[in-house]
Design an enzyme around this catalytic site. Sequence first.
Site, PDB file in Angstrom:
ATOM      1  N   ASN A   1       0.872  -1.171   0.000  1.00  0.00           N
ATOM      2  CA  ASN A   1       0.000   0.000   0.000  1.00  0.00           C
ATOM      3  C   ASN A   1       0.909   1.221   0.000  1.00  0.00           C
ATOM      4  O   ASN A   1       1.803   1.320   0.831  1.00  0.00           O
ATOM      5  CB  ASN A   1      -0.873   0.041   1.264  1.00  0.00           C
ATOM      6  CG  ASN A   1      -1.683  -1.233   1.476  1.00  0.00           C
ATOM      7  OD1 ASN A   1      -2.040  -1.903   0.522  1.00  0.00           O
ATOM      8  ND2 ASN A   1      -1.957  -1.571   2.721  1.00  0.00           N
TER       9      ASN A   1
ATOM     10  N   PHE B   1     -22.250   3.039  -6.129  1.00  0.00           N
ATOM     11  CA  PHE B   1     -22.580   2.235  -7.309  1.00  0.00           C
ATOM     12  C   PHE B   1     -21.747   0.960  -7.353  1.00  0.00           C
ATOM     13  O   PHE B   1     -22.267  -0.139  -7.587  1.00  0.00           O
ATOM     14  CB  PHE B   1     -22.392   3.042  -8.599  1.00  0.00           C
ATOM     15  CG  PHE B   1     -22.663   2.223  -9.823  1.00  0.00           C
ATOM     16  CD1 PHE B   1     -23.954   1.801 -10.119  1.00  0.00           C
ATOM     17  CD2 PHE B   1     -21.631   1.831 -10.663  1.00  0.00           C
ATOM     18  CE1 PHE B   1     -24.204   1.002 -11.227  1.00  0.00           C
ATOM     19  CE2 PHE B   1     -21.881   1.032 -11.775  1.00  0.00           C
ATOM     20  CZ  PHE B   1     -23.170   0.625 -12.058  1.00  0.00           C
TER      21      PHE B   1
ATOM     22  N   HIS C   1       7.196   0.309   2.771  1.00  0.00           N
ATOM     23  CA  HIS C   1       7.114  -1.065   3.277  1.00  0.00           C
ATOM     24  C   HIS C   1       6.037  -1.831   2.521  1.00  0.00           C
ATOM     25  O   HIS C   1       5.202  -1.232   1.847  1.00  0.00           O
ATOM     26  CB  HIS C   1       6.789  -1.071   4.777  1.00  0.00           C
ATOM     27  CG  HIS C   1       5.413  -0.564   5.110  1.00  0.00           C
ATOM     28  ND1 HIS C   1       5.098   0.780   5.095  1.00  0.00           N
ATOM     29  CD2 HIS C   1       4.264  -1.212   5.433  1.00  0.00           C
ATOM     30  CE1 HIS C   1       3.820   0.945   5.412  1.00  0.00           C
ATOM     31  NE2 HIS C   1       3.274  -0.246   5.615  1.00  0.00           N
TER      32      HIS C   1
END
Length: 313
Positions: A118, A273, A131
Amino acid sequence: LPEWDESCPFCPGNEAQTPNELLRLPALETLPWQVRVVPNRFPALSLDGDIMMKEEGRLLRKRPGVGVHEVIIETPSHNIPMALMTYEQVESVLIAYQERYKALREDRRLKFITIFKNHGWASGTSLVHSHSQLVATPVAATYYRQKLDVAMDYYDDVGRCLYCDLITEELERAERIVAETEEFVLLHPYASRVPWESWIIPKGHWASFGQFPTALLHHLAMILRDTLFCLYKCLDNPAFNYTIETSTTELEEDPSYHWHLRILPRLTTIAGFEIGSGMYINIQMPEDTAELMRKKACSFPGDQCPTLKRATS
Ligand SMILES: [Zn+2]
Ligand SMILES: [Zn+2]
Protein backbone atom coordinates in the site's frame (compact mmCIF):
# COMPACT_ATOMS: atom_id res chain seq x y z
CA LEU A 1 9.97 14.06 4.12
CA PRO A 2 13.24 13.89 6.09
CA GLU A 3 15.72 11.11 5.29
CA TRP A 4 15.43 9.84 8.88
CA ASP A 5 12.63 10.25 11.44
CA GLU A 6 13.32 9.51 15.08
CA SER A 7 9.68 8.58 15.76
CA CYS A 8 9.46 6.11 12.84
CA PRO A 9 9.64 2.41 13.91
CA PHE A 10 11.07 1.47 10.49
CA CYS A 11 14.03 3.88 10.58
CA PRO A 12 17.57 2.63 11.44
CA GLY A 13 18.30 3.01 15.16
CA ASN A 14 14.68 2.17 16.06
CA GLU A 15 14.95 -1.57 15.39
CA ALA A 16 13.97 -2.31 19.01
CA GLN A 17 10.51 -0.82 18.31
CA THR A 18 9.63 -3.68 15.94
CA PRO A 19 9.02 -7.28 17.12
CA ASN A 20 11.82 -9.85 16.66
CA GLU A 21 13.35 -9.74 13.20
CA LEU A 22 12.52 -12.62 10.81
CA LEU A 23 14.90 -11.74 7.99
CA ARG A 24 17.57 -9.15 7.28
CA LEU A 25 19.37 -8.40 4.00
CA PRO A 26 22.29 -8.44 3.70
CA ALA A 27 22.34 -11.22 6.27
CA LEU A 28 25.73 -10.20 7.70
CA GLU A 29 25.13 -8.41 11.03
CA THR A 30 28.23 -6.27 10.57
CA LEU A 31 26.81 -4.62 7.42
CA PRO A 32 24.04 -2.01 7.59
CA TRP A 33 20.70 -3.59 6.66
CA GLN A 34 18.97 -2.83 3.35
CA VAL A 35 15.73 -4.77 3.95
CA ARG A 36 14.20 -6.12 7.18
CA VAL A 37 11.19 -8.41 7.67
CA VAL A 38 9.40 -8.30 11.03
CA PRO A 39 6.06 -9.53 12.38
CA ASN A 40 3.31 -6.91 12.15
CA ARG A 41 2.90 -5.17 15.51
CA PHE A 42 -0.87 -5.23 15.06
CA PRO A 43 -1.35 -8.55 13.23
CA ALA A 44 -4.64 -9.39 11.56
CA LEU A 45 -3.92 -13.09 12.25
CA SER A 46 -1.81 -15.21 14.59
CA LEU A 47 -0.54 -18.80 14.52
CA ASP A 48 -2.18 -19.78 17.82
CA GLY A 49 -5.39 -21.73 17.55
CA ASP A 50 -7.15 -24.38 15.62
CA ILE A 51 -7.84 -24.03 11.90
CA MET A 52 -10.97 -26.19 12.04
CA MET A 53 -14.26 -24.63 11.03
CA LYS A 54 -17.01 -24.54 13.68
CA GLU A 55 -20.73 -24.61 12.91
CA GLU A 56 -22.60 -22.11 15.03
CA GLY A 57 -25.96 -22.66 13.44
CA ARG A 58 -27.37 -23.82 10.12
CA LEU A 59 -26.02 -20.76 8.28
CA LEU A 60 -23.22 -19.61 10.56
CA ARG A 61 -19.69 -20.96 10.36
CA LYS A 62 -16.53 -19.54 11.84
CA ARG A 63 -12.90 -20.34 12.38
CA PRO A 64 -10.18 -18.63 14.41
CA GLY A 65 -7.96 -16.09 12.64
CA VAL A 66 -4.99 -18.42 12.22
CA GLY A 67 -2.18 -17.20 10.01
CA VAL A 68 0.84 -14.96 9.70
CA HIS A 69 1.09 -11.21 9.15
CA GLU A 70 4.51 -9.76 8.38
CA VAL A 71 5.93 -6.41 7.33
CA ILE A 72 8.76 -5.99 4.82
CA ILE A 73 10.68 -2.77 5.51
CA GLU A 74 11.97 -2.04 2.01
CA THR A 75 14.72 0.48 2.69
CA PRO A 76 16.57 2.13 5.57
CA SER A 77 15.70 5.56 4.05
CA HIS A 78 12.59 7.16 5.49
CA ASN A 79 11.83 9.20 2.38
CA ILE A 80 12.54 6.97 -0.66
CA PRO A 81 9.44 5.50 -2.33
CA MET A 82 9.88 2.33 -4.38
CA ALA A 83 9.45 4.37 -7.58
CA LEU A 84 12.77 6.11 -6.84
CA MET A 85 14.79 3.17 -5.45
CA THR A 86 17.73 1.59 -7.25
CA TYR A 87 17.12 -1.70 -9.09
CA GLU A 88 19.36 -3.44 -6.56
CA GLN A 89 17.22 -2.21 -3.67
CA VAL A 90 13.98 -3.37 -5.33
CA GLU A 91 15.61 -6.72 -6.11
CA SER A 92 16.48 -7.11 -2.40
CA VAL A 93 12.82 -6.48 -1.54
CA LEU A 94 11.72 -9.16 -4.03
CA ILE A 95 14.31 -11.61 -2.66
CA ALA A 96 12.90 -10.97 0.83
CA TYR A 97 9.35 -11.64 -0.46
CA GLN A 98 10.43 -14.93 -1.95
CA GLU A 99 12.50 -16.07 1.04
CA ARG A 100 9.58 -15.46 3.39
CA TYR A 101 7.15 -17.13 0.94
CA LYS A 102 9.35 -20.25 0.81
CA ALA A 103 9.79 -20.34 4.59
CA LEU A 104 6.04 -20.02 5.24
CA ARG A 105 4.87 -22.59 2.68
CA GLU A 106 6.66 -25.22 4.80
CA ASP A 107 3.90 -24.76 7.40
CA ARG A 108 1.19 -27.07 6.02
CA ARG A 109 -1.54 -25.06 7.76
CA LEU A 110 -0.82 -22.08 5.51
CA LYS A 111 -2.36 -22.53 2.08
CA PHE A 112 -2.37 -19.06 0.59
CA ILE A 113 0.22 -16.28 0.78
CA THR A 114 -0.72 -12.75 -0.23
CA ILE A 115 2.12 -10.27 -0.73
CA PHE A 116 1.02 -6.69 -1.23
CA LYS A 117 2.03 -3.08 -0.94
CA ASN A 118 0.00 0.00 0.00
CA HIS A 119 1.47 3.36 -0.98
CA GLY A 120 -0.07 6.74 -0.11
CA TRP A 121 -2.95 7.56 2.24
CA ALA A 122 -5.68 6.64 -0.25
CA SER A 123 -4.22 3.10 -0.45
CA GLY A 124 -4.89 2.43 3.22
CA THR A 125 -1.36 2.75 4.55
CA SER A 126 -0.69 4.30 7.94
CA LEU A 127 3.12 4.71 7.75
CA VAL A 128 5.01 6.69 5.12
CA HIS A 129 8.28 4.73 5.38
CA SER A 130 8.25 2.44 2.32
CA HIS A 131 7.11 -1.06 3.28
CA SER A 132 5.01 -3.97 2.06
CA GLN A 133 3.15 -6.76 3.82
CA LEU A 134 2.66 -10.50 3.67
CA VAL A 135 -0.39 -12.32 4.99
CA ALA A 136 -0.51 -16.13 5.01
CA THR A 137 -3.87 -17.81 5.59
CA PRO A 138 -5.22 -21.38 5.87
CA VAL A 139 -7.81 -20.56 3.20
CA ALA A 140 -7.52 -19.32 -0.39
CA ALA A 141 -9.05 -15.94 -1.20
CA THR A 142 -12.43 -15.94 -2.96
CA TYR A 143 -10.98 -13.58 -5.56
CA TYR A 144 -8.24 -16.07 -6.44
CA ARG A 145 -10.78 -18.93 -6.57
CA GLN A 146 -12.89 -16.97 -9.08
CA LYS A 147 -9.86 -16.28 -11.27
CA LEU A 148 -8.71 -19.89 -10.99
CA ASP A 149 -12.18 -21.21 -11.94
CA VAL A 150 -12.14 -19.19 -15.16
CA ALA A 151 -8.54 -20.17 -15.96
CA MET A 152 -9.24 -23.85 -15.23
CA ASP A 153 -12.37 -23.90 -17.44
CA TYR A 154 -10.31 -22.40 -20.25
CA TYR A 155 -7.52 -24.94 -19.71
CA ASP A 156 -10.02 -27.82 -19.78
CA ASP A 157 -11.53 -26.43 -22.99
CA VAL A 158 -8.45 -25.63 -25.05
CA GLY A 159 -5.57 -27.30 -23.19
CA ARG A 160 -3.57 -24.13 -22.80
CA CYS A 161 -2.98 -21.57 -20.05
CA LEU A 162 -5.34 -18.59 -20.31
CA TYR A 163 -2.61 -16.14 -19.29
CA CYS A 164 -0.05 -17.52 -21.76
CA ASP A 165 -2.69 -17.05 -24.48
CA LEU A 166 -3.55 -13.58 -23.16
CA ILE A 167 0.09 -12.53 -23.52
CA THR A 168 0.21 -13.82 -27.12
CA GLU A 169 -3.04 -12.07 -28.07
CA GLU A 170 -2.15 -8.77 -26.39
CA LEU A 171 1.28 -8.73 -28.04
CA GLU A 172 -0.37 -9.30 -31.44
CA ARG A 173 -2.89 -6.49 -30.90
CA ALA A 174 -0.31 -4.22 -29.21
CA GLU A 175 -3.00 -1.72 -28.13
CA ARG A 176 -2.74 -2.25 -24.39
CA ILE A 177 0.93 -3.24 -24.19
CA VAL A 178 3.04 -0.65 -22.38
CA ALA A 179 6.34 -2.53 -22.61
CA GLU A 180 7.79 -5.90 -23.41
CA THR A 181 11.11 -7.20 -22.13
CA GLU A 182 12.77 -10.56 -22.57
CA GLU A 183 11.10 -11.91 -19.43
CA PHE A 184 7.96 -9.81 -18.90
CA VAL A 185 5.02 -8.04 -20.47
CA LEU A 186 3.60 -4.86 -18.95
CA LEU A 187 0.03 -4.14 -20.04
CA HIS A 188 -3.14 -2.31 -19.12
CA PRO A 189 -5.77 -5.06 -19.12
CA TYR A 190 -8.85 -5.03 -21.35
CA ALA A 191 -11.83 -3.68 -19.35
CA SER A 192 -9.53 -2.53 -16.52
CA ARG A 193 -11.29 -2.10 -13.20
CA VAL A 194 -9.59 1.20 -12.38
CA PRO A 195 -7.79 3.83 -14.51
CA TRP A 196 -4.09 3.02 -15.14
CA GLU A 197 -4.43 -0.52 -13.78
CA SER A 198 -1.13 -2.17 -14.77
CA TRP A 199 -0.22 -5.86 -14.90
CA ILE A 200 3.31 -7.23 -15.01
CA ILE A 201 3.10 -10.81 -16.32
CA PRO A 202 6.09 -13.15 -16.69
CA LYS A 203 6.32 -14.60 -20.21
CA GLY A 204 7.33 -18.00 -18.85
CA HIS A 205 4.66 -20.12 -17.21
CA TRP A 206 4.81 -20.40 -13.43
CA ALA A 207 1.63 -20.74 -11.36
CA SER A 208 3.37 -19.63 -8.19
CA PHE A 209 5.61 -16.71 -7.30
CA GLY A 210 7.41 -19.24 -5.09
CA GLN A 211 8.44 -21.22 -8.20
CA PHE A 212 9.69 -18.20 -10.11
CA PRO A 213 13.50 -18.50 -10.50
CA THR A 214 15.33 -16.26 -8.02
CA ALA A 215 17.90 -15.54 -10.75
CA LEU A 216 15.16 -13.70 -12.70
CA LEU A 217 14.11 -11.44 -9.81
CA HIS A 218 16.58 -8.86 -11.08
CA HIS A 219 14.52 -8.55 -14.29
CA LEU A 220 11.31 -8.22 -12.28
CA ALA A 221 12.94 -5.52 -10.14
CA MET A 222 13.83 -3.54 -13.27
CA ILE A 223 10.39 -3.58 -14.88
CA LEU A 224 8.60 -3.06 -11.54
CA ARG A 225 10.76 -0.07 -10.58
CA ASP A 226 10.42 1.47 -14.04
CA THR A 227 6.64 0.95 -14.07
CA LEU A 228 6.29 2.63 -10.67
CA PHE A 229 8.67 5.41 -11.77
CA CYS A 230 6.58 6.05 -14.89
CA LEU A 231 3.32 6.10 -12.87
CA TYR A 232 5.02 8.43 -10.36
CA LYS A 233 5.90 10.83 -13.18
CA CYS A 234 2.63 10.50 -15.15
CA LEU A 235 0.31 10.84 -12.14
CA ASP A 236 2.40 12.89 -9.68
CA ASN A 237 3.20 10.22 -7.10
CA PRO A 238 -0.22 8.53 -6.97
CA ALA A 239 -1.46 6.34 -4.14
CA PHE A 240 -1.55 2.71 -5.28
CA ASN A 241 -1.81 -0.88 -4.16
CA TYR A 242 -0.01 -3.76 -5.75
CA THR A 243 -0.52 -7.44 -5.14
CA ILE A 244 1.36 -10.52 -6.23
CA GLU A 245 -1.38 -12.83 -7.47
CA THR A 246 -0.09 -16.35 -7.01
CA SER A 247 -1.51 -19.87 -6.72
CA THR A 248 -2.17 -21.62 -3.43
CA THR A 249 0.86 -23.40 -1.97
CA GLU A 250 -0.80 -26.72 -2.89
CA LEU A 251 -1.19 -25.85 -6.59
CA GLU A 252 2.25 -24.48 -7.40
CA GLU A 253 2.58 -26.75 -10.47
CA ASP A 254 -0.87 -25.83 -11.81
CA PRO A 255 -0.78 -25.66 -15.63
CA SER A 256 -3.88 -23.40 -15.73
CA TYR A 257 -2.88 -20.55 -13.40
CA HIS A 258 -0.06 -18.06 -14.06
CA TRP A 259 1.20 -15.65 -11.37
CA HIS A 260 1.36 -11.93 -12.10
CA LEU A 261 1.71 -8.63 -10.33
CA ARG A 262 -1.25 -6.23 -10.41
CA ILE A 263 -0.85 -2.50 -9.71
CA LEU A 264 -3.99 -0.51 -8.93
CA PRO A 265 -3.48 3.28 -8.78
CA ARG A 266 -6.02 4.83 -6.38
CA LEU A 267 -7.22 7.75 -8.50
CA THR A 268 -10.95 7.22 -8.05
CA THR A 269 -13.02 6.24 -5.03
CA ILE A 270 -15.08 3.09 -4.77
CA ALA A 271 -18.54 4.45 -3.96
CA GLY A 272 -22.18 3.41 -3.74
CA PHE A 273 -22.58 2.23 -7.31
CA GLU A 274 -19.55 -0.05 -7.17
CA ILE A 275 -20.61 -1.41 -3.76
CA GLY A 276 -24.22 -1.86 -4.78
CA SER A 277 -23.65 -3.37 -8.21
CA GLY A 278 -20.20 -4.95 -8.17
CA MET A 279 -19.60 -3.02 -11.42
CA TYR A 280 -16.77 -0.53 -11.74
CA ILE A 281 -16.88 2.79 -13.55
CA ASN A 282 -13.53 3.40 -15.23
CA ILE A 283 -13.15 6.94 -16.54
CA GLN A 284 -10.13 6.20 -18.77
CA MET A 285 -9.72 3.57 -21.45
CA PRO A 286 -6.76 1.20 -20.92
CA GLU A 287 -5.83 1.64 -24.60
CA ASP A 288 -5.42 5.38 -23.98
CA THR A 289 -3.49 5.11 -20.72
CA ALA A 290 -1.16 2.46 -22.20
CA GLU A 291 -0.36 4.87 -25.02
CA LEU A 292 0.19 7.75 -22.58
CA MET A 293 2.59 5.63 -20.57
CA ARG A 294 4.53 4.55 -23.67
CA LYS A 295 4.90 8.17 -24.76
CA LYS A 296 5.88 9.36 -21.30
CA ALA A 297 8.56 6.66 -20.98
CA CYS A 298 10.08 7.75 -24.29
CA SER A 299 10.16 11.41 -23.19
CA PHE A 300 12.35 10.82 -20.12
CA PRO A 301 15.79 12.34 -20.57
CA GLY A 302 18.98 10.25 -20.56
CA ASP A 303 18.85 6.74 -19.16
CA GLN A 304 15.77 7.21 -16.96
CA CYS A 305 13.28 4.35 -17.08
CA PRO A 306 15.37 2.29 -19.57
CA THR A 307 13.27 -0.89 -19.36
CA LEU A 308 10.14 0.82 -20.61
CA LYS A 309 11.94 3.13 -23.00
CA ARG A 310 13.95 0.38 -24.71
CA ALA A 311 10.98 -1.95 -24.76
CA THR A 312 8.59 0.55 -26.33
CA SER A 313 10.86 2.30 -28.80
ZN1 LIG B 1 11.26 5.79 8.74
ZN1 LIG C 1 0.76 -19.57 -18.40
